[in-house]
Scaffold this motif. Structure first.
Motif, PDB file in Angstrom:
ATOM      1  N   UNK A 157       3.845  22.673  -6.004  1.00  0.00           N
ATOM      2  CA  UNK A 157       2.542  22.042  -5.748  1.00  0.00           C
ATOM      3  C   UNK A 157       2.619  20.892  -4.747  1.00  0.00           C
ATOM      4  N   UNK A 158       3.755  20.709  -4.100  1.00  0.00           N
ATOM      5  CA  UNK A 158       3.995  19.518  -3.275  1.00  0.00           C
ATOM      6  C   UNK A 158       2.933  19.267  -2.203  1.00  0.00           C
ATOM      7  N   UNK A 159       2.595  20.292  -1.445  1.00  0.00           N
ATOM      8  CA  UNK A 159       1.621  20.080  -0.364  1.00  0.00           C
ATOM      9  C   UNK A 159       0.287  19.646  -0.956  1.00  0.00           C
ATOM     10  N   UNK A 160      -0.168  20.339  -1.971  1.00  0.00           N
ATOM     11  CA  UNK A 160      -1.425  19.968  -2.622  1.00  0.00           C
ATOM     12  C   UNK A 160      -1.368  18.598  -3.281  1.00  0.00           C
ATOM     13  N   UNK A 161      -0.223  18.244  -3.849  1.00  0.00           N
ATOM     14  CA  UNK A 161      -0.076  16.937  -4.497  1.00  0.00           C
ATOM     15  C   UNK A 161      -0.186  15.803  -3.484  1.00  0.00           C
ATOM     16  N   UNK A 162       0.562  15.911  -2.398  1.00  0.00           N
ATOM     17  CA  UNK A 162       0.508  14.873  -1.362  1.00  0.00           C
ATOM     18  C   UNK A 162      -0.881  14.847  -0.738  1.00  0.00           C
ATOM     19  N   UNK A 207       0.825  -1.209   0.000  1.00  0.00           N
ATOM     20  CA  UNK A 207       0.000   0.000   0.000  1.00  0.00           C
ATOM     21  C   UNK A 207       0.862   1.264   0.000  1.00  0.00           C
ATOM     22  N   UNK A 208       1.990   1.222   0.696  1.00  0.00           N
ATOM     23  CA  UNK A 208       2.896   2.372   0.719  1.00  0.00           C
ATOM     24  C   UNK A 208       3.505   2.585  -0.666  1.00  0.00           C
ATOM     25  N   UNK A 209       3.885   1.524  -1.313  1.00  0.00           N
ATOM     26  CA  UNK A 209       4.438   1.628  -2.673  1.00  0.00           C
ATOM     27  C   UNK A 209       3.395   2.231  -3.619  1.00  0.00           C
ATOM     28  N   UNK A 210       2.150   1.791  -3.475  1.00  0.00           N
ATOM     29  CA  UNK A 210       1.066   2.346  -4.291  1.00  0.00           C
ATOM     30  C   UNK A 210       0.887   3.836  -4.009  1.00  0.00           C
ATOM     31  N   UNK A 211       0.975   4.223  -2.738  1.00  0.00           N
ATOM     32  CA  UNK A 211       0.864   5.625  -2.354  1.00  0.00           C
ATOM     33  C   UNK A 211       1.980   6.438  -3.016  1.00  0.00           C
ATOM     34  N   UNK A 212       3.214   5.955  -2.918  1.00  0.00           N
ATOM     35  CA  UNK A 212       4.338   6.668  -3.536  1.00  0.00           C
ATOM     36  C   UNK A 212       4.188   6.739  -5.050  1.00  0.00           C
ATOM     37  N   UNK A 213       3.677   5.694  -5.661  1.00  0.00           N
ATOM     38  CA  UNK A 213       3.414   5.728  -7.110  1.00  0.00           C
ATOM     39  C   UNK A 213       2.438   6.851  -7.443  1.00  0.00           C
ATOM     40  N   UNK A 214       1.395   6.969  -6.633  1.00  0.00           N
ATOM     41  CA  UNK A 214       0.382   8.002  -6.869  1.00  0.00           C
ATOM     42  C   UNK A 214       0.971   9.399  -6.672  1.00  0.00           C
ATOM     43  N   UNK A 228       1.177  12.208  -9.482  1.00  0.00           N
ATOM     44  CA  UNK A 228       0.504  13.484  -9.204  1.00  0.00           C
ATOM     45  C   UNK A 228       1.473  14.661  -9.312  1.00  0.00           C
ATOM     46  N   UNK A 229       2.683  14.468  -8.811  1.00  0.00           N
ATOM     47  CA  UNK A 229       3.643  15.574  -8.753  1.00  0.00           C
ATOM     48  C   UNK A 229       4.655  15.558  -9.901  1.00  0.00           C
ATOM     49  N   UNK A 230       4.529  14.549 -10.752  1.00  0.00           N
ATOM     50  CA  UNK A 230       5.441  14.394 -11.884  1.00  0.00           C
ATOM     51  C   UNK A 230       6.899  14.308 -11.429  1.00  0.00           C
ATOM     52  N   UNK A 231       7.134  13.579 -10.346  1.00  0.00           N
ATOM     53  CA  UNK A 231       8.492  13.345  -9.858  1.00  0.00           C
ATOM     54  C   UNK A 231       9.094  12.184 -10.639  1.00  0.00           C
ATOM     55  N   UNK A 232      10.408  12.044 -10.560  1.00  0.00           N
ATOM     56  CA  UNK A 232      11.092  11.031 -11.340  1.00  0.00           C
ATOM     57  C   UNK A 232      11.341   9.724 -10.619  1.00  0.00           C
ATOM     58  N   UNK A 233      11.169   9.714  -9.296  1.00  0.00           N
ATOM     59  CA  UNK A 233      11.500   8.491  -8.566  1.00  0.00           C
ATOM     60  C   UNK A 233      10.677   8.371  -7.289  1.00  0.00           C
ATOM     61  N   UNK A 234      10.690   7.157  -6.757  1.00  0.00           N
ATOM     62  CA  UNK A 234      10.056   6.939  -5.460  1.00  0.00           C
ATOM     63  C   UNK A 234      10.816   7.686  -4.363  1.00  0.00           C
TER      64      UNK A 234
END
Length: 139
Positions: A104-109, A13-20, A24-30
Motif C-alpha cells: 500500500x506504500x504509494x497510496x499511503x504516501x 513539518x517533515x517530522x510530522x509528515x514522516x509520523x503520518x 498510515x503505513x504501519x511502519x516501525x520507524x521514521x
C-alpha cells in the motif's frame, strides 16, 4: 525580506509528515517511512517530463521538494505510467533490499501528501501532466 515560515519550520513539518506516513503505513520507524516516501517520490518523477516534475516540486513542502529532486538524472528517459503493480515493483527496487515498503506504500504516501498539500492544489498541478499522474497521487 522575512524568512518564509515553510523554511523556518521545515524540520518540524517533515517530522510530522514522516509520523503520518509511519502511522498510515504501519511502519516501525521514521527510517522506514523516509525510505518509502523517497522511493514513492522518485518513481513518480521517473514518469513525468522535467517541466512537469518541477511544477509538482513547487507544491511540495521544502524537505519533500529536496528529496524529490535529489540525485535526479534529468536526462534519463521518461517512461509512461505503467500499471499499479509495476509501479509498486519500481518503488520497491529503490534502495533494495533496505526498502521494506508495504503493498500500500504509494497510496499511503499519497494519502498523507494529499492531507499535507491539499487535494485541490494537487489536482491543479497534476491535471496538466501525462495520463497516470493524477491516478498516482489521487487514487
Amino acid at each position: 525580506m522575512t524568512v518564509p515560515m515553510d523554511y523556518l519550520y521545515a524540520s518540524r513539518d517533515f517530522r510530522r509528515f514522516l509520523d503520518a506516513v509511519k502511522k498510515q503505513s504501519m511502519r516501525g520507524s521514521h527510517n522506514q517511512s523516509y525510505a518509502m516516501t523517497r522511493a514513492v517520490l522518485h518513481v513518480f518523477r521517473s514518469h513525468v517530463p522535467v517541466k512537469d516534475a518541477l511544477a509538482f516540486a513547487e507544491v511540495l513542502p521544502p524537505l519533500l521538494r529536496v528529496i524529490f529532486i535529489e540525485g535526479w538524472d534529468v536526462e534519463a528517459e521518461v517512461t509512461p505510467f505503467p500499471d499499479r503493480e509495476t509501479l509498486h515493483r519500481e518503488m520497491k527496487a529503490v534502495r533494495e533490499p533496505h526498502n521494506t515498503a508495504p503493498e500500500t506504500a504509494i497510496g499511503d504516501v499519497a494519502a498523507v501528501l494529499r492531507a499535507e498539500v491539499g487535494e485541490e492544489r494537487l489536482r491543479r498541478v497534476l491535471g496538466a501532466m501525462p495520463i497516470g499522474a493524477e491516478d498516482y497521487w489521487l487514487k
